[in-house]
Design an enzyme around this catalytic site. Structure first.
Site, mmCIF file in Angstrom:
data_model
loop_
_atom_site.group_PDB
_atom_site.id
_atom_site.type_symbol
_atom_site.label_atom_id
_atom_site.label_comp_id
_atom_site.label_asym_id
_atom_site.label_seq_id
_atom_site.Cartn_x
_atom_site.Cartn_y
_atom_site.Cartn_z
ATOM 1 N N GLN A 156 -4.540 -1.716 9.709
ATOM 2 C CA GLN A 156 -4.399 -3.028 9.077
ATOM 3 C C GLN A 156 -4.941 -4.118 10.013
ATOM 4 O O GLN A 156 -4.539 -4.205 11.170
ATOM 5 C CB GLN A 156 -2.917 -3.281 8.749
ATOM 6 C CG GLN A 156 -2.673 -4.548 7.953
ATOM 7 C CD GLN A 156 -3.323 -4.521 6.571
ATOM 8 O OE1 GLN A 156 -3.202 -3.557 5.838
ATOM 9 N NE2 GLN A 156 -4.011 -5.595 6.220
ATOM 10 N N ASP A 188 -11.067 2.637 4.305
ATOM 11 C CA ASP A 188 -11.258 1.190 4.194
ATOM 12 C C ASP A 188 -12.748 0.855 4.109
ATOM 13 O O ASP A 188 -13.109 -0.278 3.793
ATOM 14 C CB ASP A 188 -10.629 0.476 5.415
ATOM 15 C CG ASP A 188 -9.546 -0.503 5.003
ATOM 16 O OD1 ASP A 188 -9.433 -0.777 3.790
ATOM 17 O OD2 ASP A 188 -8.814 -0.979 5.899
ATOM 18 N N LYS A 226 0.843 -1.205 0.000
ATOM 19 C CA LYS A 226 0.000 0.000 0.000
ATOM 20 C C LYS A 226 0.881 1.259 0.000
ATOM 21 O O LYS A 226 0.650 2.200 -0.747
ATOM 22 C CB LYS A 226 -0.936 -0.003 1.216
ATOM 23 C CG LYS A 226 -2.083 -0.999 1.065
ATOM 24 C CD LYS A 226 -2.800 -1.306 2.368
ATOM 25 C CE LYS A 226 -3.794 -2.447 2.166
ATOM 26 N NZ LYS A 226 -4.403 -2.946 3.387
#
Ligand SMILES: NC(=O)c1ccc[n+]([C@@H]2O[C@H](COP(=O)([O-])OP(=O)(O)OC[C@H]3O[C@@H](n4cnc5c(N)ncnc54)[C@H](OP(=O)(O)O)[C@@H]3O)[C@@H](O)[C@H]2O)c1
Length: 293
Positions: A96, A119, A52
């Protein structure tokens, strides 16, 4: 059979994003900024975060990687998030997953400012998605929609079978495919571990989205001729002959299923790359909204 190539489709999305960022920077403004929190040192999570951060650099975004020890307390992690919520230079926040067991993931996700929830896991984002309102769509289902768009796959009126009902993949995927949008309008069956006759249901599918985390689960005899196959699964399977000692396997028995499929995503090289594209697209939207606010 045509391969739905994540390298090609994600490159196209990234090129579009880069062109937009180049313009932003040329105008004298700052680029979009993604902050990623990584707790502990889970191997797969390290790989995802590294990729990412690397892709952010490729297209000109600023990124900040915040690493914390596996024993960070929930309160300290929540306070990190609060700092990022209050930081006007940060457009998107990503924590994450998975988090260590002593931390409540739901609490952590809910602590993210919905305006920075790139997200798309926050309850506000999930609610908006369900209502068909503009929102941050979870990156993996969003990436799959971008893939369908890139290859101009017609979905209208098709029967889509989604296997797996997680909040990050299966459920939002089922909502997107059933929504009235150019790559939706499917009749959707959402399956899970309590679904009986899964094989029969899959055989009726024009589109199969396999997102259950069971390598090679979808076999040729479960798939009808000409079906579109989207493989979301990513499982590390031990392989002594591989350099790293493991191989990545999808949820579809690719070699057996591909000859029957009209379109199929490979693993690796399919949905995984599109997930990053979805995330970066969300980050640009977050940036633009915040600039306008
Ligand atoms: N490509 C990417 O970028 C990407 C992104 C995210 C995840 N993934 C991968 O996608 C897979 C799924 O991830 P996830 O986070 O959604 O997993 P998850 O949270 O573990 O959910 C798995 C889902 O599959 C269902 N399931 C499990 N075994 C089943 C079976 N035998 N028959 C039918 N349904 C079954 C479960 O049903 P119940 O609800 O009944 O337990 C659950 O709904 C994993 O391999 C993950 O690594 C890939």
């Amino acid at each position: 059979m045509q391969l739905l190539d994540g390298k090609i489709a994600s490159r196209a999305v990234k090129e579009q994003l880069k062109a937009k960022v180049d313009k932003i920077i040329a105008s004298g403004a700052r680029p979009p900024h993604l902050a990623v929190i990584l707790v502990g040192n889970n191997g797969a999570s390290e790989t995802y975060v590294a990729s990412k951060v690397k892709t952010c650099a490729e297209i000109g975004y600023q990124s900040t990687e915040i690493r914390r020890e596996v024993d960070i307390t929930e309160a300290d992690l929540l306070s990190e998030i609060q700092k990022l919520n209050n930081d006007v230079s940060v457009d998107g926040i990503l924590v994450q997953l998975p988090l260590p067991k002593h931390i409540d993931e739901k609490k952590v996700i809910a602590a993210i400012d919905p305006a920075k929830d790139v997200d798309g896991f926050h309850p506000v984002s999930a609610g908006n998605l369900t209502l068909g309102m503009p929102t941050f769509i979870p990156a993996t289902p969003y990436g799959i929609m971008l893939m369908l768009e890139h290859y101009n796959i017609s979905t209208k009126g098709k029967h889509a079978v989604v296997i797996g009902r997680s909040n990050i993949v299966g459920r939002p995927m089922s909502i997107l495919l059933s929504t009235n949008n150019p790559y939706g309008n499917c009749t959707v069956t959402l399956c899970h571990s309590h679904t009986p006759n899964l094989e029969e249901i899959c055989l009726q599918a024009d589109i199969v989205v396999a997102a259950l985390g069971r390598p090679g689960f979808v076999k040729a005899e479960m798939v009808k001729e000409g079906a579109i196959i989207i493989d979301v699964g990513i499982t590390r399977v031990e392989d002594a002959t591989a350099k790293k000692g493991f191989r990545i396997k999808g949820d579809v028995d690719f070699d057996a299923v591909a000859p029957k499929a009209s379109f199929i995503t490979p693993v690796p090289g399919g949905v995984g790359l599109m997930t990053i594209a979805g995330l970066l697209q969300n980050t640009l939207v977050a940036y633009e909204k915040r600039q306008q606010a």
